[in-house]
Design a protein around this motif. Sequence first.
Motif, PDB file in Angstrom:
ATOM      1  N   ARG A  94       0.827  -1.202   0.000  1.00  0.00           N
ATOM      2  CA  ARG A  94       0.000   0.000   0.000  1.00  0.00           C
ATOM      3  C   ARG A  94       0.866   1.259   0.000  1.00  0.00           C
ATOM      4  N   ALA A  95       1.926   1.241   0.803  1.00  0.00           N
ATOM      5  CA  ALA A  95       2.789   2.417   0.881  1.00  0.00           C
ATOM      6  C   ALA A  95       3.465   2.692  -0.457  1.00  0.00           C
ATOM      7  N   LEU A  96       3.941   1.630  -1.126  1.00  0.00           N
ATOM      8  CA  LEU A  96       4.620   1.813  -2.404  1.00  0.00           C
ATOM      9  C   LEU A  96       3.663   2.266  -3.494  1.00  0.00           C
ATOM     10  N   ILE A  97       2.457   1.705  -3.489  1.00  0.00           N
ATOM     11  CA  ILE A  97       1.457   2.145  -4.461  1.00  0.00           C
ATOM     12  C   ILE A  97       1.192   3.634  -4.287  1.00  0.00           C
ATOM     13  N   ALA A  98       1.085   4.073  -3.025  1.00  0.00           N
ATOM     14  CA  ALA A  98       0.823   5.487  -2.749  1.00  0.00           C
ATOM     15  C   ALA A  98       1.948   6.365  -3.275  1.00  0.00           C
ATOM     16  N   LEU A  99       3.181   5.821  -3.304  1.00  0.00           N
ATOM     17  CA  LEU A  99       4.333   6.571  -3.797  1.00  0.00           C
ATOM     18  C   LEU A  99       4.537   6.416  -5.300  1.00  0.00           C
ATOM     19  N   GLY A 100       3.670   5.609  -5.926  1.00  0.00           N
ATOM     20  CA  GLY A 100       3.798   5.381  -7.357  1.00  0.00           C
ATOM     21  C   GLY A 100       4.924   4.443  -7.706  1.00  0.00           C
ATOM     22  N   LEU A 101       5.336   3.594  -6.748  1.00  0.00           N
ATOM     23  CA  LEU A 101       6.431   2.661  -6.971  1.00  0.00           C
ATOM     24  C   LEU A 101       5.893   1.258  -7.158  1.00  0.00           C
ATOM     25  N   SER A 102       6.776   0.340  -7.535  1.00  0.00           N
ATOM     26  CA  SER A 102       6.374  -1.046  -7.739  1.00  0.00           C
ATOM     27  C   SER A 102       6.990  -1.932  -6.675  1.00  0.00           C
ATOM     28  N   LEU A 103       6.675  -3.225  -6.764  1.00  0.00           N
ATOM     29  CA  LEU A 103       7.221  -4.189  -5.819  1.00  0.00           C
ATOM     30  C   LEU A 103       8.385  -4.966  -6.427  1.00  0.00           C
ATOM     31  N   ASP A 104       8.967  -4.455  -7.505  1.00  0.00           N
ATOM     32  CA  ASP A 104      10.048  -5.182  -8.162  1.00  0.00           C
ATOM     33  C   ASP A 104      11.256  -5.367  -7.259  1.00  0.00           C
ATOM     34  N   PHE A 105      11.395  -4.492  -6.246  1.00  0.00           N
ATOM     35  CA  PHE A 105      12.574  -4.571  -5.390  1.00  0.00           C
ATOM     36  C   PHE A 105      12.575  -5.830  -4.536  1.00  0.00           C
ATOM     37  N   ILE A 124     -30.987 -16.306 -12.692  1.00  0.00           N
ATOM     38  CA  ILE A 124     -31.008 -14.898 -12.293  1.00  0.00           C
ATOM     39  C   ILE A 124     -30.524 -13.970 -13.407  1.00  0.00           C
ATOM     40  N   GLN A 125     -29.999 -14.545 -14.506  1.00  0.00           N
ATOM     41  CA  GLN A 125     -29.556 -13.761 -15.661  1.00  0.00           C
ATOM     42  C   GLN A 125     -28.686 -12.579 -15.219  1.00  0.00           C
ATOM     43  N   ALA A 126     -27.648 -12.894 -14.453  1.00  0.00           N
ATOM     44  CA  ALA A 126     -26.797 -11.859 -13.863  1.00  0.00           C
ATOM     45  C   ALA A 126     -25.667 -11.456 -14.799  1.00  0.00           C
ATOM     46  N   ILE A 127     -25.234 -10.213 -14.660  1.00  0.00           N
ATOM     47  CA  ILE A 127     -24.037  -9.706 -15.326  1.00  0.00           C
ATOM     48  C   ILE A 127     -23.123  -9.126 -14.254  1.00  0.00           C
ATOM     49  N   TYR A 128     -21.911  -9.651 -14.179  1.00  0.00           N
ATOM     50  CA  TYR A 128     -20.915  -9.140 -13.238  1.00  0.00           C
ATOM     51  C   TYR A 128     -19.837  -8.395 -14.014  1.00  0.00           C
ATOM     52  N   GLY A 129     -19.467  -7.226 -13.542  1.00  0.00           N
ATOM     53  CA  GLY A 129     -18.358  -6.477 -14.115  1.00  0.00           C
ATOM     54  C   GLY A 129     -17.194  -6.488 -13.139  1.00  0.00           C
ATOM     55  N   ILE A 130     -16.138  -7.237 -13.459  1.00  0.00           N
ATOM     56  CA  ILE A 130     -14.997  -7.405 -12.563  1.00  0.00           C
ATOM     57  C   ILE A 130     -13.829  -6.546 -13.058  1.00  0.00           C
ATOM     58  N   PRO A 131     -13.262  -5.684 -12.206  1.00  0.00           N
ATOM     59  CA  PRO A 131     -12.133  -4.842 -12.635  1.00  0.00           C
ATOM     60  C   PRO A 131     -10.933  -5.678 -13.076  1.00  0.00           C
ATOM     61  N   LEU A 132     -10.329  -5.298 -14.191  1.00  0.00           N
ATOM     62  CA  LEU A 132      -9.136  -5.986 -14.676  1.00  0.00           C
ATOM     63  C   LEU A 132      -7.862  -5.416 -14.068  1.00  0.00           C
ATOM     64  N   ASN A 133      -7.956  -4.225 -13.523  1.00  0.00           N
ATOM     65  CA  ASN A 133      -6.798  -3.592 -12.898  1.00  0.00           C
ATOM     66  C   ASN A 133      -7.167  -3.171 -11.479  1.00  0.00           C
ATOM     67  N   PRO A 134      -7.382  -4.148 -10.594  1.00  0.00           N
ATOM     68  CA  PRO A 134      -7.830  -3.816  -9.237  1.00  0.00           C
ATOM     69  C   PRO A 134      -6.821  -2.946  -8.504  1.00  0.00           C
ATOM     70  N   GLN A 135      -7.350  -2.091  -7.650  1.00  0.00           N
ATOM     71  CA  GLN A 135      -6.512  -1.159  -6.908  1.00  0.00           C
ATOM     72  C   GLN A 135      -6.762  -1.306  -5.413  1.00  0.00           C
ATOM     73  N   PRO A 136      -5.702  -1.279  -4.603  1.00  0.00           N
ATOM     74  CA  PRO A 136      -5.898  -1.333  -3.152  1.00  0.00           C
ATOM     75  C   PRO A 136      -6.589  -0.072  -2.664  1.00  0.00           C
ATOM     76  N   ASN A 137      -7.397  -0.215  -1.648  1.00  0.00           N
ATOM     77  CA  ASN A 137      -8.076   0.932  -1.053  1.00  0.00           C
ATOM     78  C   ASN A 137      -7.125   1.597  -0.070  1.00  0.00           C
ATOM     79  N   LEU A 138      -6.598   2.748  -0.447  1.00  0.00           N
ATOM     80  CA  LEU A 138      -5.616   3.442   0.376  1.00  0.00           C
ATOM     81  C   LEU A 138      -6.247   4.489   1.280  1.00  0.00           C
ATOM     82  N   SER A 139      -7.572   4.595   1.236  1.00  0.00           N
ATOM     83  CA  SER A 139      -8.244   5.589   2.066  1.00  0.00           C
ATOM     84  C   SER A 139      -8.344   5.097   3.502  1.00  0.00           C
ATOM     85  N   ASN A 140      -8.782   5.965   4.367  1.00  0.00           N
ATOM     86  CA  ASN A 140      -8.974   5.594   5.770  1.00  0.00           C
ATOM     87  C   ASN A 140     -10.310   4.914   6.000  1.00  0.00           C
TER      88      ASN A 140
END
Length: 378
Positions: free
Chosen positions: A22-33, A115-131
């Motif tokens: 979460r901290a790295l995402i907030a800084l715009g960094l990756s986990l490659d390290f 139920i003839q349901a349609i689900y829309g699943i995000p392809l680029n999920p993002q962590p919730n960094l809010s409080n």
Amino acid sequence: MALLTLNINKENTSMRYTAIYRALIALGLSLDFIGYSAQVFAAGSSPPAVTAWVVNKNGVTGSSPDATLNSLAVQIPANVSSVSSTASKVYIQTSGVPSYPTGPFPGNPAYASNIQAIYGIPLNPQPNLSNTLTEVGLGAIGVFVNGVAIFSYADAFSYQNQGVWHQDANVFEGQSFDTAPGHPAPLRNATTAVSGYLPGEYHHHQSPTSLREELGDDGTHHSPILGFAVDGYPIYGPYGYANPNGSGGLVRIKSSYSLRNMNDRTSLADGTVLPASEDGPSIASVALGSYAEDYVYVKDSGHLDEHNGRFTVTPDYPNGTYAYFTTVDANGKGVFPYFLGPTYYGVVATQSSTAIPDHAAPQAGGSGNGAGALLPHH
């Protein structure tokens, strides 16, 4: 970009990975390290959220060992009917009825309807960094790869309807589960019975043993993806790598929730002492483990964080992803919180999908094995 140097032990617990992620995402960094990157795939390949689905390509229908329920089930196409995607979402169209048998549902007035349901699943999920994290709530919190709804541990009731001691559906509704184990929830505003049953949305509150059998999830290999939460992160079966970096061999993944050590229901897990009017029933009258508030999250006591997930390498995500896990005991029985904890890890869209956009591209989906035979696994 400035170089960030950290001294991190790869054997750290999932909670530390989550905090760092979460901290790295907030800084715009990756986990490659630490050898990870978030959901990166080879050029031209499709992500698991596009390919994991069990698409009905041979006309298989639902079924039931109960004659009346079977007469209804055989009219309904089973599993996922179509998969399509845009740059940001994958859209799953489904009847909500599986190819494995459903019912009977003792004491339940509903049947597993289309139920003839349609689900829309995000392809680029993002962590919730809010409080403010999003509570899982009631109803579908995700969808299994066969198009069946995933429900949380909760039902719609609490002790004396006060909203303090929330019932565990697996305890209070378990008698109405079929052998899968699952059951239908009567559809909202459903008043017209069909063959004596109301239309219902079939779902699982705990480890879907029939689906896991179809997928070959028997503990001899890393569990497959069983479904996706509405925030876009995958939900795996109960077996994964001992360490998030893929080392340590296969283990049964354990949650970090445990039963509280208490003799009465007069306080909450955070120490809040309740007014007498909000006390729960005595443990002598209602067994410990019957309510969500009977459990406490103990950081690092298991493999998973408070959302019941962790950042980890998996066969589907060799560069790592955040993932939820299905939790079971040594005998394979579902244990709290079953799929997700009280809150989602990721950002959840404010509205669920009700239509597939015109520009969505059709996808082949996954195995295409609508007959419920064993599917390829890792």
